[in-house]
Design a protein around this motif. Sequence first.
Motif, PDB file in Angstrom:
ATOM      1  N   THR A 133      -3.662  75.109  69.973  1.00  0.00           N
ATOM      2  CA  THR A 133      -2.140  74.715  70.074  1.00  0.00           C
ATOM      3  C   THR A 133      -1.082  74.180  71.610  1.00  0.00           C
ATOM      4  OG1 THR A 133      -2.176  77.265  69.201  1.00  0.00           O
ATOM      5  CG2 THR A 133       0.202  76.258  70.005  1.00  0.00           C
ATOM      6  N   VAL A 134      -0.922  73.365  71.282  1.00  0.00           N
ATOM      7  CA  VAL A 134       0.520  72.797  72.316  1.00  0.00           C
ATOM      8  C   VAL A 134       1.765  72.686  71.842  1.00  0.00           C
ATOM      9  CG1 VAL A 134       0.725  70.305  73.276  1.00  0.00           C
ATOM     10  CG2 VAL A 134      -1.717  71.150  72.618  1.00  0.00           C
ATOM     11  N   VAL A 135       2.578  73.233  72.470  1.00  0.00           N
ATOM     12  CA  VAL A 135       3.695  73.330  72.176  1.00  0.00           C
ATOM     13  C   VAL A 135       4.486  72.620  73.730  1.00  0.00           C
ATOM     14  CG1 VAL A 135       5.819  74.967  72.437  1.00  0.00           C
ATOM     15  CG2 VAL A 135       3.392  75.543  71.827  1.00  0.00           C
ATOM     16  N   TYR A 136       5.638  71.709  73.039  1.00  0.00           N
ATOM     17  CA  TYR A 136       6.196  71.082  74.233  1.00  0.00           C
ATOM     18  C   TYR A 136       7.774  70.826  73.749  1.00  0.00           C
ATOM     19  CZ  TYR A 136       6.945  66.557  71.928  1.00  0.00           C
ATOM     20  OH  TYR A 136       6.653  65.642  71.802  1.00  0.00           O
ATOM     21  N   SER A 175       7.840  56.934  81.324  1.00  0.00           N
ATOM     22  CA  SER A 175       7.175  57.930  82.094  1.00  0.00           C
ATOM     23  C   SER A 175       6.316  59.342  82.004  1.00  0.00           C
ATOM     24  CB  SER A 175       8.096  58.400  83.440  1.00  0.00           C
ATOM     25  OG  SER A 175       9.497  59.226  82.797  1.00  0.00           O
ATOM     26  N   ALA A 176       5.584  59.549  83.188  1.00  0.00           N
ATOM     27  CA  ALA A 176       5.652  60.591  83.222  1.00  0.00           C
ATOM     28  C   ALA A 176       6.212  62.375  83.162  1.00  0.00           C
ATOM     29  CB  ALA A 176       3.989  60.918  84.387  1.00  0.00           C
ATOM     30  N   GLN A 177       5.841  62.772  81.444  1.00  0.00           N
ATOM     31  CA  GLN A 177       7.372  63.671  81.726  1.00  0.00           C
ATOM     32  C   GLN A 177       6.205  64.920  81.858  1.00  0.00           C
ATOM     33  OE1 GLN A 177       8.110  61.365  78.166  1.00  0.00           O
ATOM     34  NE2 GLN A 177       9.854  62.658  78.585  1.00  0.00           N
ATOM     35  N   ALA A 178       5.360  64.983  81.488  1.00  0.00           N
ATOM     36  CA  ALA A 178       4.584  66.866  81.738  1.00  0.00           C
ATOM     37  C   ALA A 178       3.343  66.504  81.695  1.00  0.00           C
ATOM     38  CB  ALA A 178       5.018  67.430  79.694  1.00  0.00           C
ATOM     39  N   ILE A 179       2.418  67.736  82.448  1.00  0.00           N
ATOM     40  CA  ILE A 179       0.914  67.979  81.646  1.00  0.00           C
ATOM     41  C   ILE A 179       0.504  69.327  82.048  1.00  0.00           C
ATOM     42  CG2 ILE A 179       0.595  67.974  84.575  1.00  0.00           C
ATOM     43  CD1 ILE A 179      -2.177  66.348  83.800  1.00  0.00           C
ATOM     44  N   SER A 180      -0.339  69.607  80.853  1.00  0.00           N
ATOM     45  CA  SER A 180      -0.955  71.011  81.023  1.00  0.00           C
ATOM     46  C   SER A 180      -2.547  71.023  80.843  1.00  0.00           C
ATOM     47  CB  SER A 180      -0.235  72.096  79.743  1.00  0.00           C
ATOM     48  OG  SER A 180      -1.011  71.464  78.465  1.00  0.00           O
ATOM     49  N   ALA A 181      -2.257  72.784  81.640  1.00  0.00           N
ATOM     50  CA  ALA A 181      -3.921  72.965  81.309  1.00  0.00           C
ATOM     51  C   ALA A 181      -4.472  74.238  81.068  1.00  0.00           C
ATOM     52  CB  ALA A 181      -4.592  72.601  82.727  1.00  0.00           C
ATOM     53  N   GLY A 200       7.221  60.216  75.600  1.00  0.00           N
ATOM     54  CA  GLY A 200       7.163  61.159  74.580  1.00  0.00           C
ATOM     55  C   GLY A 200       6.053  60.431  73.877  1.00  0.00           C
ATOM     56  N   GLU A 201       4.853  60.175  74.072  1.00  0.00           N
ATOM     57  CA  GLU A 201       3.480  60.178  73.286  1.00  0.00           C
ATOM     58  C   GLU A 201       2.731  61.677  73.922  1.00  0.00           C
ATOM     59  OE1 GLU A 201       3.468  59.253  70.505  1.00  0.00           O
ATOM     60  OE2 GLU A 201       5.375  57.600  70.457  1.00  0.00           O
ATOM     61  N   THR A 202       2.182  62.437  73.113  1.00  0.00           N
ATOM     62  CA  THR A 202       1.265  63.138  73.445  1.00  0.00           C
ATOM     63  C   THR A 202      -0.072  63.070  74.186  1.00  0.00           C
ATOM     64  OG1 THR A 202       0.758  64.119  71.762  1.00  0.00           O
ATOM     65  CG2 THR A 202       2.149  64.999  72.544  1.00  0.00           C
ATOM     66  N   PHE A 203      -1.207  63.212  75.010  1.00  0.00           N
ATOM     67  CA  PHE A 203      -2.726  62.592  75.015  1.00  0.00           C
ATOM     68  C   PHE A 203      -3.207  63.841  75.711  1.00  0.00           C
ATOM     69  CE2 PHE A 203       0.287  59.309  75.911  1.00  0.00           C
ATOM     70  CZ  PHE A 203      -0.136  57.870  75.804  1.00  0.00           C
ATOM     71  N   ALA A 204      -4.397  63.594  75.383  1.00  0.00           N
ATOM     72  CA  ALA A 204      -5.211  64.849  75.698  1.00  0.00           C
ATOM     73  C   ALA A 204      -6.520  64.443  76.588  1.00  0.00           C
ATOM     74  CB  ALA A 204      -5.394  65.646  74.835  1.00  0.00           C
ATOM     75  N   SER A 205      -7.128  65.083  77.414  1.00  0.00           N
ATOM     76  CA  SER A 205      -8.273  64.909  78.216  1.00  0.00           C
ATOM     77  C   SER A 205      -9.213  66.055  77.844  1.00  0.00           C
ATOM     78  CB  SER A 205      -7.961  63.865  79.516  1.00  0.00           C
ATOM     79  OG  SER A 205      -9.192  64.456  80.499  1.00  0.00           O
ATOM     80  N   GLN A 230     -10.534  62.342  83.541  1.00  0.00           N
ATOM     81  CA  GLN A 230     -11.066  61.107  83.637  1.00  0.00           C
ATOM     82  C   GLN A 230     -10.763  59.752  82.922  1.00  0.00           C
ATOM     83  OE1 GLN A 230     -12.733  60.121  86.492  1.00  0.00           O
ATOM     84  NE2 GLN A 230     -12.103  62.550  87.144  1.00  0.00           N
ATOM     85  N   THR A 231     -10.556  60.439  81.194  1.00  0.00           N
ATOM     86  CA  THR A 231      -9.856  59.596  80.409  1.00  0.00           C
ATOM     87  C   THR A 231      -9.622  60.489  79.271  1.00  0.00           C
ATOM     88  OG1 THR A 231     -12.390  60.389  79.215  1.00  0.00           O
ATOM     89  CG2 THR A 231     -12.074  58.769  80.211  1.00  0.00           C
ATOM     90  N   TRP A 232      -8.150  59.584  79.027  1.00  0.00           N
ATOM     91  CA  TRP A 232      -7.650  60.094  77.784  1.00  0.00           C
ATOM     92  C   TRP A 232      -7.352  59.312  76.694  1.00  0.00           C
ATOM     93  CZ3 TRP A 232      -4.036  63.926  79.830  1.00  0.00           C
ATOM     94  CH2 TRP A 232      -4.318  64.337  80.807  1.00  0.00           C
ATOM     95  N   MET A 233      -6.536  60.330  75.354  1.00  0.00           N
ATOM     96  CA  MET A 233      -6.769  60.123  74.119  1.00  0.00           C
ATOM     97  C   MET A 233      -5.716  60.664  73.262  1.00  0.00           C
ATOM     98  SD  MET A 233      -9.929  61.987  72.744  1.00  0.00           S
ATOM     99  CE  MET A 233      -9.549  61.661  70.983  1.00  0.00           C
ATOM    100  N   GLN A 234      -5.084  59.876  72.594  1.00  0.00           N
ATOM    101  CA  GLN A 234      -4.365  60.504  71.756  1.00  0.00           C
ATOM    102  C   GLN A 234      -5.046  60.838  70.602  1.00  0.00           C
ATOM    103  OE1 GLN A 234      -1.118  57.084  71.096  1.00  0.00           O
ATOM    104  NE2 GLN A 234      -0.003  58.939  71.015  1.00  0.00           N
ATOM    105  N   PRO A 235      -4.504  62.318  70.261  1.00  0.00           N
ATOM    106  CA  PRO A 235      -4.922  63.110  69.755  1.00  0.00           C
ATOM    107  C   PRO A 235      -5.009  62.925  68.279  1.00  0.00           C
ATOM    108  CG  PRO A 235      -4.176  64.275  70.957  1.00  0.00           C
ATOM    109  CD  PRO A 235      -3.300  63.264  71.157  1.00  0.00           C
TER     110      PRO A 235
END
Length: 303
Positions: A84-87, A271-277, A288-293, A298-303
Amino acid sequence: MSSLLQRVFLAVFVVIDVILIVGAVRHVNGTPPSADMPQAASATTTASPEPADALPASDDSTTQLPFDFNASEAVALGSANDGTVVYGTRGRCSDPAAPVQVSTDGGADFAPTQTGLTTTLAVRAKSAKSITVVGTTADCKVQQLESTNGGSSWAAADKIDLWYPAPDDAETVVTPTGASKPGEGCIVTSVSQVTTESGRVSCADGTIRGSGNNGKQWVQLGRLDNVRVSAFLTPSAGFALARYSGCAANAFTTTDGGVTWTPGGCISGESAQAISATTNGLAAVVAGETFASTDNGQTWMQP
């Protein structure tokens, strides 16, 4: 009463008085518990901790640049181990109802959910069956809502138990016990609640500050030049996005509560808007785009 007995009573009285004085001093000072707060960096420190693979001092990665922070464009982000990802974008009190975006597949697909709130100040996602949002109504009254069905419907909570940035003051953080300022010169760019009583903030001046007693006292834990947002999974383990080596949103990690930071991978965009863990990985919102690691940034990708 014998003189010996009198001396005993006098000694006991002195001991009790000392204990009461020490207790009063500790109460007034309100120092956060040492178990929560790591060793604080000196408040007079101006140089950034040197990260691994640091670039020359002339590079913008080791120089604090002016940051014109726009609070209304900030994003509140939460993620859970079940995918679950919410923003939601913070916005302004006077804006029309702002949708909160909910994904139940790790961020691959999002669906807007109408909370009726005009801003999004804080988000917590424990699972699709436990989502919490703090925002404001059209009259700028702060309200906490909860959903047990992936955001399909919302119910008002009895009380607000999340930390959040004040909707009308970029220098103030609100905790369950009241509003407080993290310190002089801190324009709050992100708020990360670690436990019920402890939290961390990133500031536009590059400092990372923390409190272990619901914001009654704050200490500067360290700094990360050009930090934009940060999130802490535990009092020691934290993650951030900062401008670094030509990258507008470079990931950083800390294992000492924000005293020192190590750079990871770059997310392109501004710009960088948010990060969660979570214990399963990281989520971020950039431009405005979501990314996951799944490898600590170390590496990021769009789900």
